[in-house]
Design an enzyme around this catalytic site. Structure first.
Site, PDB file in Angstrom:
ATOM      1  N   SER A 124       0.837  -1.193   0.000  1.00  0.00           N
ATOM      2  CA  SER A 124       0.000   0.000   0.000  1.00  0.00           C
ATOM      3  C   SER A 124       0.877   1.251   0.000  1.00  0.00           C
ATOM      4  O   SER A 124       1.980   1.248   0.563  1.00  0.00           O
ATOM      5  CB  SER A 124      -0.851  -0.021   1.268  1.00  0.00           C
ATOM      6  OG  SER A 124      -1.454   1.227   1.482  1.00  0.00           O
ATOM      7  N   TYR A 148      -1.272  -1.378  11.092  1.00  0.00           N
ATOM      8  CA  TYR A 148      -1.576  -1.869   9.739  1.00  0.00           C
ATOM      9  C   TYR A 148      -0.435  -1.530   8.779  1.00  0.00           C
ATOM     10  O   TYR A 148       0.065  -2.384   8.052  1.00  0.00           O
ATOM     11  CB  TYR A 148      -2.890  -1.263   9.230  1.00  0.00           C
ATOM     12  CG  TYR A 148      -3.122  -1.490   7.751  1.00  0.00           C
ATOM     13  CD1 TYR A 148      -3.494  -2.742   7.259  1.00  0.00           C
ATOM     14  CD2 TYR A 148      -2.935  -0.458   6.818  1.00  0.00           C
ATOM     15  CE1 TYR A 148      -3.689  -2.958   5.891  1.00  0.00           C
ATOM     16  CE2 TYR A 148      -3.121  -0.655   5.463  1.00  0.00           C
ATOM     17  CZ  TYR A 148      -3.500  -1.909   5.002  1.00  0.00           C
ATOM     18  OH  TYR A 148      -3.679  -2.118   3.651  1.00  0.00           O
ATOM     19  N   LYS A 152       2.454  -3.945   6.534  1.00  0.00           N
ATOM     20  CA  LYS A 152       2.800  -3.888   5.098  1.00  0.00           C
ATOM     21  C   LYS A 152       4.309  -3.715   4.929  1.00  0.00           C
ATOM     22  O   LYS A 152       4.929  -4.368   4.084  1.00  0.00           O
ATOM     23  CB  LYS A 152       2.034  -2.755   4.413  1.00  0.00           C
ATOM     24  CG  LYS A 152       0.534  -2.982   4.324  1.00  0.00           C
ATOM     25  CD  LYS A 152       0.190  -4.166   3.437  1.00  0.00           C
ATOM     26  CE  LYS A 152      -1.273  -4.540   3.481  1.00  0.00           C
ATOM     27  NZ  LYS A 152      -1.578  -5.833   2.849  1.00  0.00           N
TER      28      LYS A 152
HETATM   29  P1  NAD Z   1     -10.899  -7.090   1.465  1.00  0.00           P
HETATM   30  O1  NAD Z   1     -11.092  -7.130   2.937  1.00  0.00           O
HETATM   31  O2  NAD Z   1     -12.073  -6.769   0.608  1.00  0.00           O
HETATM   32  O3  NAD Z   1     -10.275  -8.474   0.968  1.00  0.00           O
HETATM   33  C1  NAD Z   1      -9.447  -9.265   1.783  1.00  0.00           C
HETATM   34  C2  NAD Z   1      -9.949 -10.693   1.700  1.00  0.00           C
HETATM   35  O4  NAD Z   1      -9.105 -11.491   2.538  1.00  0.00           O
HETATM   36  C3  NAD Z   1     -11.379 -10.854   2.194  1.00  0.00           C
HETATM   37  O5  NAD Z   1     -12.123 -11.606   1.267  1.00  0.00           O
HETATM   38  C4  NAD Z   1     -11.225 -11.589   3.528  1.00  0.00           C
HETATM   39  O6  NAD Z   1     -12.314 -12.450   3.786  1.00  0.00           O
HETATM   40  C5  NAD Z   1      -9.926 -12.353   3.302  1.00  0.00           C
HETATM   41  N1  NAD Z   1      -9.217 -12.655   4.545  1.00  0.00           N
HETATM   42  C6  NAD Z   1      -8.945 -11.820   5.575  1.00  0.00           C
HETATM   43  N2  NAD Z   1      -8.267 -12.479   6.533  1.00  0.00           N
HETATM   44  C7  NAD Z   1      -8.096 -13.745   6.090  1.00  0.00           C
HETATM   45  C8  NAD Z   1      -7.457 -14.897   6.629  1.00  0.00           C
HETATM   46  N3  NAD Z   1      -6.889 -14.874   7.836  1.00  0.00           N
HETATM   47  N4  NAD Z   1      -7.466 -16.022   5.909  1.00  0.00           N
HETATM   48  C9  NAD Z   1      -8.044 -16.067   4.687  1.00  0.00           C
HETATM   49  N5  NAD Z   1      -8.663 -15.021   4.134  1.00  0.00           N
HETATM   50  C10 NAD Z   1      -8.687 -13.871   4.826  1.00  0.00           C
HETATM   51  O7  NAD Z   1      -9.702  -6.074   1.179  1.00  0.00           O
HETATM   52  P2  NAD Z   1      -9.220  -5.441  -0.189  1.00  0.00           P
HETATM   53  O8  NAD Z   1      -9.591  -3.999  -0.176  1.00  0.00           O
HETATM   54  O9  NAD Z   1      -9.606  -6.282  -1.330  1.00  0.00           O
HETATM   55  O10 NAD Z   1      -7.653  -5.496   0.041  1.00  0.00           O
HETATM   56  C11 NAD Z   1      -6.878  -6.581  -0.452  1.00  0.00           C
HETATM   57  C12 NAD Z   1      -5.430  -6.360  -0.080  1.00  0.00           C
HETATM   58  O11 NAD Z   1      -4.982  -5.115  -0.589  1.00  0.00           O
HETATM   59  C13 NAD Z   1      -5.165  -6.310   1.425  1.00  0.00           C
HETATM   60  O12 NAD Z   1      -3.944  -6.943   1.679  1.00  0.00           O
HETATM   61  C14 NAD Z   1      -5.070  -4.827   1.710  1.00  0.00           C
HETATM   62  O13 NAD Z   1      -4.284  -4.569   2.837  1.00  0.00           O
HETATM   63  C15 NAD Z   1      -4.415  -4.332   0.434  1.00  0.00           C
HETATM   64  N6  NAD Z   1      -4.682  -2.921   0.152  1.00  0.00           N
HETATM   65  C16 NAD Z   1      -5.974  -2.488   0.049  1.00  0.00           C
HETATM   66  C17 NAD Z   1      -6.233  -1.150  -0.214  1.00  0.00           C
HETATM   67  C18 NAD Z   1      -7.661  -0.653  -0.322  1.00  0.00           C
HETATM   68  O14 NAD Z   1      -7.871   0.557  -0.307  1.00  0.00           O
HETATM   69  N7  NAD Z   1      -8.664  -1.494  -0.457  1.00  0.00           N
HETATM   70  C19 NAD Z   1      -5.183  -0.249  -0.379  1.00  0.00           C
HETATM   71  C20 NAD Z   1      -3.878  -0.730  -0.293  1.00  0.00           C
HETATM   72  C21 NAD Z   1      -3.640  -2.080  -0.024  1.00  0.00           C
HETATM   73  C1  UD1 Z   2      -6.849   5.503   3.787  1.00  0.00           C
HETATM   74  C2  UD1 Z   2      -5.859   4.957   4.769  1.00  0.00           C
HETATM   75  C3  UD1 Z   2      -4.728   4.284   3.983  1.00  0.00           C
HETATM   76  C4  UD1 Z   2      -5.292   3.192   3.075  1.00  0.00           C
HETATM   77  C5  UD1 Z   2      -6.335   3.821   2.155  1.00  0.00           C
HETATM   78  C6  UD1 Z   2      -7.004   2.760   1.343  1.00  0.00           C
HETATM   79  C7  UD1 Z   2      -6.043   6.470   6.685  1.00  0.00           C
HETATM   80  C8  UD1 Z   2      -5.354   7.540   7.488  1.00  0.00           C
HETATM   81  N1  UD1 Z   2      -5.364   6.041   5.585  1.00  0.00           N
HETATM   82  O1  UD1 Z   2      -6.149   6.418   2.994  1.00  0.00           O
HETATM   83  O2  UD1 Z   2      -3.782   3.722   4.840  1.00  0.00           O
HETATM   84  O3  UD1 Z   2      -4.256   2.613   2.291  1.00  0.00           O
HETATM   85  O4  UD1 Z   2      -7.335   4.476   2.958  1.00  0.00           O
HETATM   86  O5  UD1 Z   2      -7.850   3.298   0.383  1.00  0.00           O
HETATM   87  O6  UD1 Z   2      -7.116   6.012   7.021  1.00  0.00           O
HETATM   88  N2  UD1 Z   2     -12.101  11.968   3.623  1.00  0.00           N
HETATM   89  C9  UD1 Z   2     -13.068  12.886   3.996  1.00  0.00           C
HETATM   90  N3  UD1 Z   2     -14.226  12.409   4.530  1.00  0.00           N
HETATM   91  C10 UD1 Z   2     -14.480  11.079   4.712  1.00  0.00           C
HETATM   92  C11 UD1 Z   2     -13.479  10.145   4.305  1.00  0.00           C
HETATM   93  C12 UD1 Z   2     -12.305  10.642   3.794  1.00  0.00           C
HETATM   94  O7  UD1 Z   2     -12.888  14.084   3.855  1.00  0.00           O
HETATM   95  O8  UD1 Z   2     -15.550  10.703   5.214  1.00  0.00           O
HETATM   96  C13 UD1 Z   2     -10.875  12.475   2.993  1.00  0.00           C
HETATM   97  C14 UD1 Z   2      -9.591  12.114   3.705  1.00  0.00           C
HETATM   98  O9  UD1 Z   2      -9.255  13.085   4.663  1.00  0.00           O
HETATM   99  C15 UD1 Z   2      -8.597  12.063   2.516  1.00  0.00           C
HETATM  100  C16 UD1 Z   2      -9.468  11.601   1.338  1.00  0.00           C
HETATM  101  O10 UD1 Z   2     -10.808  11.879   1.712  1.00  0.00           O
HETATM  102  O11 UD1 Z   2      -8.129  13.357   2.227  1.00  0.00           O
HETATM  103  C17 UD1 Z   2      -9.342  10.118   1.057  1.00  0.00           C
HETATM  104  O12 UD1 Z   2      -9.584   9.400   2.265  1.00  0.00           O
HETATM  105  P1  UD1 Z   2      -9.639   7.790   2.292  1.00  0.00           P
HETATM  106  O13 UD1 Z   2     -10.553   7.311   1.217  1.00  0.00           O
HETATM  107  O14 UD1 Z   2      -9.956   7.382   3.677  1.00  0.00           O
HETATM  108  O15 UD1 Z   2      -8.181   7.343   1.869  1.00  0.00           O
HETATM  109  P2  UD1 Z   2      -6.757   7.738   2.508  1.00  0.00           P
HETATM  110  O16 UD1 Z   2      -6.895   8.654   3.648  1.00  0.00           O
HETATM  111  O17 UD1 Z   2      -5.883   8.169   1.386  1.00  0.00           O
END
Ligand code: NAD
Ligand code: UD1
Length: 338
Positions: A124, A148, A152
């Site tokens: 991330s 968290y 990572k």
């Molecule tokens: P998500 O929660 O939708 O998907 C994660 C999946 O992993 C889920 O289906 C959950 O059931 C499964 N899971 C969780 N714990 C488990 C375990 N112990 N054993 C087996 N399965 C398990 O999340 P996502 O948004 O799809 O994110 C996927 C990956 O990307 C994660 O590693 C997350 O940290 C990373 N990531 C997500 C974002 C984001 O904004 N969504 C941003 C940066 C990185």
């Molecule tokens: C957040 C996480 C980041 C994660 C990412 C995944 C935090 C501090 N960071 O990032 O670690 O990888 O989500 O997508 O939580 N905002 C509002 N009102 C809201 C929600 C958000 O104003 O109700 C603003 C936030 O201040 C930010 C922007 O919208 O400026 C995006 O927020 P968000 O979607 O939560 O993502 P990140 O903060 O970038």
């Protein structure tokens, strides 16, 4: 390739499964469904016309993981399974270290035992902490301000150490910026439980009349309109990048990490305005306090992905909002305001 996708029923994983199947790979989803719906594999099948295999088990269940490897003999792993709530990671850090770090170590051990040497890991942009400047390239300093983020960082380092120790292992850490949107079919998308923490799902729920207004966390940042700027990337663009990275892993072995972003930043107010425009619904907002831990701006330098994968994001903010809105309506949550 036969690809084991841990967390493949989740938000990003399900979109990657679609693109893997579309590209002709076989897919085995390994997921505990702790944060996803049991119907997701069927919805993936409806989109692609081909079915993934599904193993419902926890990553930390070593016997189940071993059994999955011995039964299916995957050629490669894309590792999404993790816990991802920053707030929860502060109140319950041990679970985060257990699932995200210990779970990955178990996975790496299993891969080694079964001679499976290709790994793509979900990292991330959170690893950049408070960025010194934008755009952020992969050489920027890394740090973490919460458990968290530390999971990572640790896992990136563990994977890089494992690569040094075993030259047969090809692996890459992909650093996502802000994944948003949903599949164009409207069949898969993000389903946050409870109140969404992230901006776009929250805005979608306000547009749908499920919440009265968006709180804009701060309008006094040093950004063009004072609100936070982020690099929003369509989840389907992310998915395409995963398939390319997987297919070219041996040629990427010199890299420790790669950004996946668009290279463009959008402010909170721009997101709200774009969503209001495409949904045709008014979106009320109020200016609120800054959210602790937030940075003013965070957007990617995506050149490495372009030069090494030939990948660049195709979808703009408007398309991201359109697809997020279609998903919001289709998931039965698009009632008119009362
Ligand atoms: P998500 O929660 O939708 O998907 C994660 C999946 O992993 C889920 O289906 C959950 O059931 C499964 N899971 C969780 N714990 C488990 C375990 N112990 N054993 C087996 N399965 C398990 O999340 P996502 O948004 O799809 O994110 C996927 C990956 O990307 C994660 O590693 C997350 O940290 C990373 N990531 C997500 C974002 C984001 O904004 N969504 C941003 C940066 C990185
Ligand atoms: C957040 C996480 C980041 C994660 C990412 C995944 C935090 C501090 N960071 O990032 O670690 O990888 O989500 O997508 O939580 N905002 C509002 N009102 C809201 C929600 C958000 O104003 O109700 C603003 C936030 O201040 C930010 C922007 O919208 O400026 C995006 O927020 P968000 O979607 O939560 O993502 P990140 O903060 O970038």
């Amino acid at each position: 390739m036969r690809v084991l996708v841990t967390g493949g029923a989740g938000y990003i994983g399900s979109h990657v499964c679609v693109e893997l199947l579309n590209a002709g790979h076989e897919v085995i989803i390994f997921d505990s469904f702790i944060n996803s719906d049991l119907g997701v594999p069927d919805r993936i099948s409806s989109i692609v016309g081909k079915s993934p295999l599904t193993v419902k088990a926890d990553l930390r269940d070593r016997a189940a993981l071993d059994d999955c490897f011995s039964t299916h003999r995957p050629d490669a792993v894309i590792h999404f399974a993790a816990l991802k709530s920053i707030g929860e990671s502060v109140t319950n850090p041990l679970s985060y270290y257990d699932v995200n770090v210990v779970g990955t170590i178990d996975l790496l051990g299993c891969m080694k035992r079964y001679d499976c040497n290709l790994l793509v890991f979900s990292s991330s942009a959170t690893v950049y902490g408070q960025p010194e400047s934008c755009p952020i390239d992969e050489q920027a300093p890394v740090s973490a301000t919460n458990p968290y983020g530390r999971t990572k960082l640790f896992v990136e380092q563990i994977i890089n150490d494992a690569k040094v120790a075993d030259p047969r292992l090809f692996a890459i850490n992909l650093r996502y910026f802000n994944p948003v949107g949903a599949h164009q079919s409207g069949l898969i998308g993000e389903s946050p439980s409870g109140t969404p923490n992230n901006l776009v799902p929250f805005v979608a729920q306000v547009a749908a009349g499920l919440r009265p207004r968006v709180s804009v966390f701060g309008d006094d940042y040093a950004t063009p309109d004072g609100t936070g700027v982020r690099d929003y990337i369509h989840v389907s663009d992310l998915a395409t990048a995963h398939v390319l990275a997987l297919e070219q892993l041996p040629q990427l072995s010199d890299l420790q990490a790669m950004n996946l972003g668009t290279g463009r930043g959008h402010s909170v107010l721009e997101v709200i305005a774009t969503f209001a425009d495409i949904s045709g619904r008014p979106i009320e907002y109020q200016i609120a306090q800054r959210r602790p831990g937030d940075v003013a701006e965070c957007w990617a330098d995506p050149m490495l992905a372009l030069t090494r994968l030939g990948w660049r994001a195709r979808f703009d903010l408007e398309q991201m909002c359109k697809d997020a809105w279609r998903w919001q309506l289709g998931s039965g949550n698009g009632e008119e305001r009362t």
